[in-house]
Design a protein around this motif. Structure first.
Motif, short mmCIF file in Angstrom:
data_model
loop_
_atom_site.label_atom_id
_atom_site.label_comp_id
_atom_site.label_asym_id
_atom_site.label_seq_id
_atom_site.Cartn_x
_atom_site.Cartn_y
_atom_site.Cartn_z
N ALA A 13 0.82 -1.20 0.00
CA ALA A 13 0.00 0.00 0.00
C ALA A 13 0.86 1.26 0.00
O ALA A 13 0.42 2.31 -0.43
CB ALA A 13 -0.92 0.00 1.22
N LEU A 14 2.09 1.15 0.50
CA LEU A 14 3.00 2.29 0.56
C LEU A 14 4.36 1.90 0.00
O LEU A 14 4.75 0.74 0.04
CB LEU A 14 3.21 2.74 2.02
N ASP A 15 5.09 2.89 -0.49
CA ASP A 15 6.46 2.67 -0.91
C ASP A 15 7.31 2.41 0.33
O ASP A 15 6.99 2.92 1.41
CB ASP A 15 6.97 3.90 -1.66
N GLU A 16 8.37 1.64 0.20
CA GLU A 16 9.24 1.36 1.35
C GLU A 16 10.01 2.62 1.73
O GLU A 16 10.40 3.41 0.89
CB GLU A 16 10.24 0.26 1.01
N SER A 17 10.24 2.79 3.02
CA SER A 17 11.05 3.91 3.50
C SER A 17 12.53 3.55 3.33
O SER A 17 12.87 2.39 3.12
CB SER A 17 10.73 4.19 4.96
N PRO A 18 13.41 4.53 3.45
CA PRO A 18 14.85 4.24 3.31
C PRO A 18 15.37 3.22 4.30
O PRO A 18 16.36 2.56 4.04
CB PRO A 18 15.50 5.61 3.55
N VAL A 19 14.72 3.05 5.45
CA VAL A 19 15.19 2.07 6.44
C VAL A 19 14.55 0.71 6.22
O VAL A 19 14.79 -0.21 6.97
CB VAL A 19 14.94 2.54 7.89
N VAL A 22 7.79 0.26 6.81
CA VAL A 22 6.69 1.20 6.61
C VAL A 22 6.14 1.55 7.98
O VAL A 22 5.87 0.67 8.78
CB VAL A 22 5.59 0.55 5.74
N CYS A 23 6.02 2.82 8.25
CA CYS A 23 5.54 3.26 9.55
C CYS A 23 4.02 3.16 9.62
O CYS A 23 3.34 3.15 8.60
CB CYS A 23 5.95 4.70 9.81
N ALA A 24 3.50 3.10 10.82
CA ALA A 24 2.05 3.06 11.02
C ALA A 24 1.44 4.34 10.48
O ALA A 24 2.01 5.42 10.60
CB ALA A 24 1.73 2.90 12.49
N ILE A 25 0.27 4.21 9.88
CA ILE A 25 -0.42 5.35 9.31
C ILE A 25 -1.45 5.84 10.32
O ILE A 25 -2.34 5.09 10.69
CB ILE A 25 -1.17 4.95 8.03
N PRO A 26 -1.36 7.08 10.77
CA PRO A 26 -2.41 7.60 11.66
C PRO A 26 -3.74 7.66 10.93
O PRO A 26 -3.79 7.88 9.72
CB PRO A 26 -1.92 9.01 12.01
N VAL A 27 -4.83 7.45 11.64
CA VAL A 27 -6.15 7.47 11.02
C VAL A 27 -6.40 8.77 10.28
O VAL A 27 -7.09 8.80 9.28
CB VAL A 27 -7.23 7.22 12.11
N SER A 28 -5.79 9.86 10.73
CA SER A 28 -6.00 11.16 10.08
C SER A 28 -5.40 11.21 8.68
O SER A 28 -5.68 12.13 7.92
CB SER A 28 -5.39 12.28 10.93
N GLN A 29 -4.58 10.22 8.30
CA GLN A 29 -3.94 10.21 6.98
C GLN A 29 -4.81 9.57 5.90
O GLN A 29 -4.43 9.54 4.74
CB GLN A 29 -2.60 9.47 7.05
N PHE A 30 -5.96 9.00 6.26
CA PHE A 30 -6.85 8.40 5.27
C PHE A 30 -7.71 9.49 4.66
O PHE A 30 -8.06 10.44 5.34
CB PHE A 30 -7.75 7.33 5.93
N PRO A 31 -8.11 9.41 3.40
CA PRO A 31 -7.70 8.37 2.46
C PRO A 31 -6.32 8.67 1.87
O PRO A 31 -5.88 9.81 1.84
CB PRO A 31 -8.77 8.46 1.37
N PHE A 32 -5.64 7.61 1.42
CA PHE A 32 -4.40 7.77 0.66
C PHE A 32 -4.42 6.79 -0.49
O PHE A 32 -5.25 5.89 -0.53
CB PHE A 32 -3.15 7.60 1.54
N THR A 33 -3.56 6.98 -1.45
CA THR A 33 -3.56 6.18 -2.67
C THR A 33 -2.63 4.98 -2.52
O THR A 33 -1.50 5.12 -2.06
CB THR A 33 -3.12 7.03 -3.87
N ILE A 41 -7.38 4.20 -0.67
CA ILE A 41 -7.59 3.40 0.53
C ILE A 41 -8.27 4.32 1.53
O ILE A 41 -7.70 5.33 1.95
CB ILE A 41 -6.25 2.85 1.07
N LEU A 42 -9.50 3.97 1.88
CA LEU A 42 -10.33 4.87 2.67
C LEU A 42 -10.16 4.73 4.17
O LEU A 42 -10.32 5.69 4.92
CB LEU A 42 -11.81 4.68 2.30
N ASP A 43 -9.85 3.51 4.65
CA ASP A 43 -9.66 3.33 6.09
C ASP A 43 -8.80 2.09 6.36
O ASP A 43 -8.43 1.37 5.43
CB ASP A 43 -10.99 3.26 6.85
#
Length: 55
Positions: A13-19, A22-33, A41-43
């Motif tokens: 669902a997300l691109d990998e980070s440099p480390v 993938v960090c947890a997505i806070p609920v406030s970040q929805f929706p994201f592509t 992705i709505l929730d």
């Protein structure tokens, strides 16, 4: 490595980070592509967290 998987397409669902995690997505970040299929992705019910051991 922890990866968020989009349940609908089965891809990351997300691109990998440099480390390499993938960090947890806070609920406030929805929706994201979704990184793989570009659908919105709505929730949190549309993703699952998995661990890739890289073996």
């Amino acid at each position: 490595m922890l990866v968020l998987i989009h349940k609908e397409c089965g891809g990351p669902a997300l691109d990998e980070s440099p480390v390499g995690e993938v960090c947890a997505i806070p609920v406030s970040q929805f929706p994201f592509t979704c990184f793989t299929c570009l659908e919105d992705i709505l929730d949190e019910s549309e993703v699952r967290l998995t661990e890739d051991l890289g073996i």
